[in-house]
Scaffold this motif. Structure first.
Motif, PDB file in Angstrom:
ATOM      1  N   LEU A   1       1.161 -91.323 -54.992  1.00 46.77           N
ATOM      2  CA  LEU A   1       2.418 -91.882 -55.489  1.00 46.77           C
ATOM      3  C   LEU A   1       3.299 -92.325 -54.333  1.00 46.77           C
ATOM      4  N   SER A   2       3.279 -91.528 -53.258  1.00 49.27           N
ATOM      5  CA  SER A   2       4.076 -91.875 -52.088  1.00 49.27           C
ATOM      6  C   SER A   2       3.589 -93.171 -51.466  1.00 49.27           C
ATOM      7  N   TYR A   3       2.231 -93.318 -51.397  1.00 53.17           N
ATOM      8  CA  TYR A   3       1.647 -94.541 -50.844  1.00 53.17           C
ATOM      9  C   TYR A   3       1.984 -95.745 -51.704  1.00 53.17           C
ATOM     10  N   GLY A   4       1.858 -95.559 -53.066  1.00 49.33           N
ATOM     11  CA  GLY A   4       2.175 -96.645 -53.984  1.00 49.33           C
ATOM     12  C   GLY A   4       3.629 -97.035 -53.889  1.00 49.33           C
ATOM     13  N   ALA A   5       4.484 -96.037 -53.742  1.00 44.72           N
ATOM     14  CA  ALA A   5       5.911 -96.330 -53.665  1.00 44.72           C
ATOM     15  C   ALA A   5       6.259 -97.034 -52.368  1.00 44.72           C
ATOM     16  N   SER A   6       5.474 -96.779 -51.311  1.00 38.79           N
ATOM     17  CA  SER A   6       5.773 -97.395 -50.016  1.00 38.79           C
ATOM     18  C   SER A   6       5.351 -98.855 -49.972  1.00 38.79           C
ATOM     19  N   ARG A   7       4.412 -99.269 -50.818  1.00 34.76           N
ATOM     20  CA  ARG A   7       3.989-100.663 -50.845  1.00 34.76           C
ATOM     21  C   ARG A   7       5.009-101.507 -51.613  1.00 34.76           C
ATOM     22  N   LYS A   8       5.115-102.751 -51.194  1.00 35.91           N
ATOM     23  CA  LYS A   8       6.078-103.644 -51.833  1.00 35.91           C
ATOM     24  C   LYS A   8       5.351-104.657 -52.721  1.00 35.91           C
ATOM     25  N   LYS A   9       6.006-105.069 -53.782  1.00 37.37           N
ATOM     26  CA  LYS A   9       5.400-105.944 -54.784  1.00 37.37           C
ATOM     27  C   LYS A   9       5.455-107.419 -54.361  1.00 37.37           C
ATOM     28  N   ILE A  10       4.393-108.133 -54.708  1.00 43.44           N
ATOM     29  CA  ILE A  10       4.396-109.599 -54.657  1.00 43.44           C
ATOM     30  C   ILE A  10       4.411-110.059 -56.106  1.00 43.44           C
ATOM     31  N   THR A  11       5.500-110.637 -56.536  1.00 42.77           N
ATOM     32  CA  THR A  11       5.680-110.945 -57.961  1.00 42.77           C
ATOM     33  C   THR A  11       5.432-112.412 -58.298  1.00 42.77           C
ATOM     34  N   SER A  12       5.183-113.256 -57.300  1.00 44.39           N
ATOM     35  CA  SER A  12       4.886-114.667 -57.566  1.00 44.39           C
ATOM     36  C   SER A  12       4.090-115.235 -56.408  1.00 44.39           C
ATOM     37  N   VAL A  13       3.309-116.286 -56.685  1.00 49.45           N
ATOM     38  CA  VAL A  13       2.543-116.975 -55.644  1.00 49.45           C
ATOM     39  C   VAL A  13       2.724-118.482 -55.801  1.00 49.45           C
ATOM     40  N   ASN A  14       2.580-119.188 -54.693  1.00 47.02           N
ATOM     41  CA  ASN A  14       2.746-120.644 -54.663  1.00 47.02           C
ATOM     42  C   ASN A  14       1.568-121.222 -53.890  1.00 47.02           C
TER      43      ASN A  14
ATOM     44  N   ARG B   1       2.132-121.197 -49.915  1.00 49.59           N
ATOM     45  CA  ARG B   1       3.496-121.462 -49.469  1.00 49.59           C
ATOM     46  C   ARG B   1       4.438-120.278 -49.668  1.00 49.59           C
ATOM     47  N   GLY B   2       3.886-119.143 -50.069  1.00 49.75           N
ATOM     48  CA  GLY B   2       4.699-117.949 -50.254  1.00 49.75           C
ATOM     49  C   GLY B   2       4.596-117.016 -49.064  1.00 49.75           C
ATOM     50  N   LYS B   3       5.260-115.890 -49.147  1.00 50.82           N
ATOM     51  CA  LYS B   3       5.266-114.901 -48.073  1.00 50.82           C
ATOM     52  C   LYS B   3       4.427-113.684 -48.441  1.00 50.82           C
ATOM     53  N   HIS B   4       3.943-113.004 -47.424  1.00 52.26           N
ATOM     54  CA  HIS B   4       3.284-111.703 -47.526  1.00 52.26           C
ATOM     55  C   HIS B   4       1.897-111.765 -48.170  1.00 52.26           C
ATOM     56  N   TYR B   5       1.287-112.933 -48.198  1.00 52.22           N
ATOM     57  CA  TYR B   5      -0.105-113.053 -48.648  1.00 52.22           C
ATOM     58  C   TYR B   5      -0.709-114.279 -47.989  1.00 52.22           C
TER      59      TYR B   5
ATOM     60  N   GLY C   1       0.758-103.326 -46.651  1.00 52.62           N
ATOM     61  CA  GLY C   1       2.020-102.809 -47.176  1.00 52.62           C
ATOM     62  C   GLY C   1       2.516-103.560 -48.401  1.00 52.62           C
ATOM     63  N   TYR C   2       1.718-104.518 -48.890  1.00 48.67           N
ATOM     64  CA  TYR C   2       2.107-105.294 -50.076  1.00 48.67           C
ATOM     65  C   TYR C   2       0.963-105.290 -51.077  1.00 48.67           C
ATOM     66  N   TYR C   3       1.297-105.556 -52.343  1.00 53.40           N
ATOM     67  CA  TYR C   3       0.277-105.685 -53.381  1.00 53.40           C
ATOM     68  C   TYR C   3       0.781-106.657 -54.445  1.00 53.40           C
ATOM     69  N   PHE C   4      -0.176-107.247 -55.161  1.00 56.52           N
ATOM     70  CA  PHE C   4       0.153-108.228 -56.192  1.00 56.52           C
ATOM     71  C   PHE C   4       0.571-107.508 -57.465  1.00 56.52           C
ATOM     72  N   ALA C   5       1.721-107.934 -58.022  1.00 52.76           N
ATOM     73  CA  ALA C   5       2.239-107.329 -59.251  1.00 52.76           C
ATOM     74  C   ALA C   5       2.636-108.420 -60.231  1.00 52.76           C
ATOM     75  N   LEU C   6       1.834-109.495 -60.283  1.00 51.54           N
ATOM     76  CA  LEU C   6       2.123-110.602 -61.200  1.00 51.54           C
ATOM     77  C   LEU C   6       1.869-110.154 -62.637  1.00 51.54           C
ATOM     78  N   THR C   7       2.748-110.561 -63.533  1.00 50.64           N
ATOM     79  CA  THR C   7       2.604-110.143 -64.930  1.00 50.64           C
ATOM     80  C   THR C   7       2.478-111.305 -65.902  1.00 50.64           C
ATOM     81  N   ARG C   8       2.704-112.529 -65.442  1.00 54.56           N
ATOM     82  CA  ARG C   8       2.616-113.672 -66.366  1.00 54.56           C
ATOM     83  C   ARG C   8       2.227-114.937 -65.617  1.00 54.56           C
TER      84      ARG C   8
END
Length: 325
Positions: free
Chosen positions: A24-37, A60-64, A95-102
């Motif tokens: 949970l600590s590891y998951g909480a430390s990672r930041k979400k990527i909520t959109s891609v371009n 054209r996005g950041k962190h990926y 330190g990032y992960y994809f969290a796209l939902t739509r």
């Protein structure tokens, strides 16, 4: 003994909880990527083999970052009924992960969205997209000939509903605009009034999407003298019906005489150039062996080359024979 079991159970629970807390600590430390371009530039030509397409992908996005793509179509060559599909793999930075939902979270240029799948603990995003339909594509350029009678002629281009063309004299365009036609020929007799070095450029225009155009194809240069220019203007230049015409079947070309016959397994001089035709009457290109001599015919036009150097480095004399063979 029971106390030992209880102690072991307590240790197991504590270890499990510690692992969960760490996770949970590891998951909480990672930041979400909520959109891609993603921008896709593709060139998929009709009639070419699967795998020969040119596809460039830019994010054209950041962190990926973009990793690679896979072709999802199966077959041998691209046909008009095909709709190319690819899966693009994007990789999240540490330190990032994809969290796209739509689907609205995916911005695409040059393709349409199909689906997105998260992999590797959401550190990889498999993005499946459709490229423009092959019905909107134009096939490879065709051979173009500008004849002594003032007519330009070319072969059919797959996917083209019309053709855009322009006449050039001494490297300068004749007239202010391009010409358009639905035919496989164009009458330039009214434009070839002066002597000079003329050639024509032609490209196909897609029949469903006129914004999509093929590559330019250029005819060999036709040197027009004063006498030839006058004959073209007077309508006394040799007409196609009197001297035959080039015909094609896909990439195979032959020269049909007025009576319907054609040269087989021999040379023929056409408009001051020599061409070699095989036993079936098709124009041959590349190296030709004939009666103990070697000649080279242009890969683009088929004409025998003279006083020049072949693509593989052989110097040809005025008769077309290699000097350094």
């Amino acid at each position: 003994m029971n106390n030992w079991k209880k102690a072991a159970k307590v240790i197991l629970i504590a270890t499990t909880m510690a692992g969960m807390i760490t996770s949970l600590s590891y998951g909480a430390s990672r930041k979400k990527i909520t959109s891609v371009n993603v921008n896709i530039e593709s060139k998929v030509e009709l009639g070419t083999k699967y795998g020969d397409e040119e596809i460039e992908i830019d994010v054209r996005g950041k962190h990926y970052t973009y990793d690679y793509y896979e072709l999802e179509n199966f077959g041998f060559e691209w046909e008009e009924a095909d709709v190319p599909e690819i899966t693009i793999y994007l990789r999240a930075e540490e330190g990032y992960y994809f969290a796209l939902t739509r689907a609205a979270s995916v911005k695409l240029t040059g393709a349409t969205y199909v689906k997105a799948t998260k992999q590797d603990s959401s550190e990889t995003l498999a993005l499946r997209v459709k490229l423009p339909s092959m019905e909107e594509m134009v096939g490879e350029e065709t051979d173009v000939v500008l004849s002594e009678d003032g007519y330009a002629r070319w072969g059919e281009v797959r996917g083209a509903g019309s053709y855009e063309l322009r006449l050039y004299r001494n490297g300068i365009g004749v007239g202010a605009t391009y010409q358009n036609t639905n035919e496989l020929f164009y009458d330039f007799t009214s434009a070839m009034k002066k002597p000079g070095a003329y050639y024509v450029k032609v490209r196909g225009v897609n029949k469903r999407n006129v914004k999509n155009k093929g590559d330019w194809a250029e005819s060999p240069v036709l040197n027009v003298s004063n006498e030839m220019a006058e004959a073209i203007q007077n309508g006394t230049a040799v007409a196609p019906s009197e001297r035959g015409q080039w015909m094609n079947e896909g990439e195979q070309w032959w020269y049909q005489h007025p009576d319907g016959s054609y040269t087989q397994n021999n040379w023929e001089q056409i408009e001051n150039n020599w061409y070699f035709f095989d036993e079936f009457g098709y124009r041959k290109t590349g190296w030709i062996e004939w009666e103990g001599e070697k000649y080279y015919c242009s890969e683009e036009t088929g004409e025998m080359l003279r006083d020049t150097t072949t693509p593989d480095g052989f110097i040809l004399d005025s008769e077309g024979h290699p000097k350094n063979s």
